[in-house]
Design an enzyme around this catalytic site. Structure first.
Site, PDB file in Angstrom:
ATOM      1  N   CYS A  34      55.901 -25.771  29.499  1.00 45.01           N
ATOM      2  CA  CYS A  34      56.115 -27.211  29.621  1.00 45.01           C
ATOM      3  C   CYS A  34      56.018 -27.959  28.298  1.00 45.01           C
ATOM      4  O   CYS A  34      56.251 -29.171  28.263  1.00 45.01           O
ATOM      5  CB  CYS A  34      55.148 -27.797  30.646  1.00 45.01           C
ATOM      6  SG  CYS A  34      55.395 -27.114  32.301  1.00 45.01           S
TER       7      CYS A  34
ATOM      8  N   HIS B  94      51.077 -36.799  28.921  1.00 45.59           N
ATOM      9  CA  HIS B  94      51.686 -35.722  29.712  1.00 45.59           C
ATOM     10  C   HIS B  94      51.660 -36.136  31.183  1.00 45.59           C
ATOM     11  O   HIS B  94      52.654 -35.978  31.886  1.00 45.59           O
ATOM     12  CB  HIS B  94      50.921 -34.416  29.497  1.00 45.59           C
ATOM     13  CG  HIS B  94      51.529 -33.246  30.208  1.00 45.59           C
ATOM     14  ND1 HIS B  94      52.734 -32.697  29.837  1.00 45.59           N
ATOM     15  CD2 HIS B  94      51.106 -32.532  31.290  1.00 45.59           C
ATOM     16  CE1 HIS B  94      53.026 -31.692  30.651  1.00 45.59           C
ATOM     17  NE2 HIS B  94      52.058 -31.574  31.538  1.00 45.59           N
TER      18      HIS B  94
ATOM     19  N   GLU C 186      43.501 -34.662  29.600  1.00 47.10           N
ATOM     20  CA  GLU C 186      44.082 -35.395  28.477  1.00 47.10           C
ATOM     21  C   GLU C 186      43.403 -36.743  28.256  1.00 47.10           C
ATOM     22  O   GLU C 186      43.358 -37.232  27.127  1.00 47.10           O
ATOM     23  CB  GLU C 186      45.592 -35.534  28.613  1.00 47.10           C
ATOM     24  CG  GLU C 186      46.115 -36.374  29.723  1.00 47.10           C
ATOM     25  CD  GLU C 186      47.636 -36.513  29.605  1.00 47.10           C
ATOM     26  OE1 GLU C 186      48.133 -36.670  28.481  1.00 47.10           O
ATOM     27  OE2 GLU C 186      48.306 -36.452  30.647  1.00 47.10           O
TER      28      GLU C 186
ATOM     29  N   LYS D 264      56.497 -39.377  34.049  1.00 50.93           N
ATOM     30  CA  LYS D 264      56.658 -38.413  35.141  1.00 50.93           C
ATOM     31  C   LYS D 264      56.459 -39.082  36.497  1.00 50.93           C
ATOM     32  O   LYS D 264      56.888 -38.545  37.520  1.00 50.93           O
ATOM     33  CB  LYS D 264      55.669 -37.251  34.979  1.00 50.93           C
ATOM     34  CG  LYS D 264      55.966 -36.329  33.798  1.00 50.93           C
ATOM     35  CD  LYS D 264      54.989 -35.172  33.758  1.00 50.93           C
ATOM     36  CE  LYS D 264      55.248 -34.241  32.573  1.00 50.93           C
ATOM     37  NZ  LYS D 264      54.856 -34.853  31.282  1.00 50.93           N
TER      38      LYS D 264
ATOM     39  N   HIS E  51      58.501 -33.911  36.899  1.00 51.88           N
ATOM     40  CA  HIS E  51      58.158 -32.982  35.820  1.00 51.88           C
ATOM     41  C   HIS E  51      59.248 -31.924  35.719  1.00 51.88           C
ATOM     42  O   HIS E  51      59.316 -30.999  36.534  1.00 51.88           O
ATOM     43  CB  HIS E  51      56.805 -32.343  36.119  1.00 51.88           C
ATOM     44  CG  HIS E  51      56.241 -31.531  34.998  1.00 51.88           C
ATOM     45  ND1 HIS E  51      56.941 -31.242  33.849  1.00 51.88           N
ATOM     46  CD2 HIS E  51      55.024 -30.918  34.854  1.00 51.88           C
ATOM     47  CE1 HIS E  51      56.197 -30.501  33.049  1.00 51.88           C
ATOM     48  NE2 HIS E  51      55.033 -30.305  33.638  1.00 51.88           N
TER      49      HIS E  51
ATOM     50  N   PHE F 290      51.396 -24.561  31.027  1.00 46.19           N
ATOM     51  CA  PHE F 290      50.777 -23.328  31.504  1.00 46.19           C
ATOM     52  C   PHE F 290      50.734 -22.311  30.366  1.00 46.19           C
ATOM     53  O   PHE F 290      51.665 -22.197  29.578  1.00 46.19           O
ATOM     54  CB  PHE F 290      51.574 -22.749  32.670  1.00 46.19           C
ATOM     55  CG  PHE F 290      51.374 -23.467  33.984  1.00 46.19           C
ATOM     56  CD1 PHE F 290      50.414 -24.457  34.121  1.00 46.19           C
ATOM     57  CD2 PHE F 290      52.147 -23.152  35.089  1.00 46.19           C
ATOM     58  CE1 PHE F 290      50.230 -25.109  35.326  1.00 46.19           C
ATOM     59  CE2 PHE F 290      51.968 -23.799  36.298  1.00 46.19           C
ATOM     60  CZ  PHE F 290      51.015 -24.780  36.431  1.00 46.19           C
TER      61      PHE F 290
END
Length: 417
Positions: A169, A309, A320, A341, A346, A405
């Protein structure tokens, strides 16, 4: 001497907005593009919603041969490239093609092409040994993710450094960071940089269902993506592409190009911890932020906006938030933060490029997109997440972060030229 890297062209294929201006209008309106999946019957799956792109390849200028040859992700990238190059005003044919590079990111490559062909070759999964005689000639290209970068290079006539980055990602942000480095070190004068992913398919739904990463809030598709909200329950899968034209600032100014923003800092780290898990202290993301700011020669007080994010999973949002506090100190409480998002889902490897495209427009136009669907903030996420409504806000220096990930953590700083 290191060269300054200017963004002079932006091309976008996104849920709710094909094209740079429709995309920006949707984001600043706070409108969501998430809905029940229409590409296949989602009923068997735990999460049945996604942010799909309303995309007509032929209406977007692709020929029948291109549509037959290219996976949906490649089609997105080529259409976004055309818009970005046209927007930049650069005449690629007039220059040295060996000085034009390509840097494209993708997390899952040609997912739709691969899955479609597997279904045919295996006779809908009934045959363990697939029959290659039913394969299309393009199957090998679907299996090799670098096909996506090749298609962009062919479209641009680029003969310089060409790379496909696949870091989950963070792929989109990493690809643009790599493209900027090619210009900074003199390897290229112009780089077509961005990312693309089209992962909305049964295999993707099944995979994310298995780890319960996507939201099961199927009854409310438009409000299901809720980063930083107390009631969030997972991310909404998306798709799309964004491509930027990067070039040396001095050359861009010499030809009178419009400069949206500079890419003034980029850094990446890994947590070497867990395939999907994140440490709550946000240390690795904070280190990437600090390093990117150091490269950009800015301090925490210079940061005017943070593009988070903001996936809408509890561990990511808290991770975050901690990273912003760790890297920016008290300034974290005074800078607006938002997650787009909440509106476009996403799109895995593509999202970092879509977010940097949005950040360049934030710098250029002085408007911060909102975090849609943020009605009840999580008490552990106590920063200014710009809920529901866009905000006029001069943003000379913008921070964007990405998390993926495998423990990937990336940060980029964009600044007004």
């Amino acid at each position: 001497m290191t060269r300054d890297v200017a963004i002079t062209g932006i091309g976008v294929v996104a849920p709710g907005g094909v094209g740079r201006e429709p995309y920006w209008e949707m984001l600043t309106a706070g409108r969501t593009a998430t809905r029940r999946i229409t590409f296949y019957d989602p009923e068997p799956f735990r999460s049945q919603i996604a942010a799909e792109v309303d995309f007509d390849a032929r209406a977007s200028g692709l020929t029948d041969r291109q549509v037959r040859r290219m996976d949906r992700a490649a089609q997105f990238a080529v259409v976004a490239t055309r818009e970005a190059v046209s927007d930049s005003g650069v005449d690629l044919a007039a220059g040295d093609p060996a000085r034009v590079g390509v840097s494209i990111g993708s997390a899952v490559g040609c997912t739709i092409g691969l899955e479609t062909e597997y279904v045919v070759l295996s006779d809908n999964g009934r045959e363990w040994l697939v029959d290659h005689r039913y394969a299309v000639p393009q199957l090998y290209g679907y299996m090799v993710p670098s096909t996506l970068a090749v298609e962009v290079a062919w479209e641009a006539g680029a003969e310089g450094p060409t790379v496909l980055l696949s870091n989950g990602c963070t792929s989109g942000m990493d690809a643009i960071g790599h493209g900027a480095a090619l210009i900074q070190d003199g390897s290229a004068d112009i780089v077509i940089a961005g990312a693309t992913d089209a992962p909305i398919s049964p295999i993707s739904s099944a995979a994310f269902d298995a780890i319960k990463a996507t939201t099961p809030n199927n009854a409310n598709p438009r409000t299901a993506s809720r980063p930083f909200d107390r009631d969030r329950d997972g991310f909404v899968l998306g798709e799309g592409s964004a491509v930027l034209v990067l070039e040396d600032l001095a050359a861009a100014r010499a030809r009178g190009a419009h400069v949206y923003a500079l890419i003034s800092g980029f850094a990446a780290r890994s947590n070497a911890f867990h395939m999907t898990g994140l440490k709550p202290d946000g240390r690795e993301m904070a280190e990437a932020i600090t390093r990117a700011m150091r490269q950009a020669r800015v301090n925490p007080d210079d940061i005017c906006y943070i593009n988070a994010h903001g996936s809408g999973t509890k561990q990511n949002d808290r991770h975050e938030t901690a990273a912003f506090k760790r890297s920016l100190g008290q300034r974290a409480y005074g800078v607006p933060v938002s997650s787009i998002k909440s509106m476009i889902g996403h799109s895995l490897g593509a999202i970092g490029a879509l977010e940097l495209a949005a950040c360049a427009l934030v710098v250029d136009r002085g408007v911060v997109p909102p975090t849609a669907n943020l009605h009840t903030p999580d008490p552990e996420c106590d920063l200014d997440y710009v809920p529901l409504t866009a905000r006029e806000h001069a943003a000379d220096t913008v921070l964007s972060v990405a998390s993926g990930f495998g423990g990937f953590q990336s940060a980029a700083v964009l600044a007004r030229a």
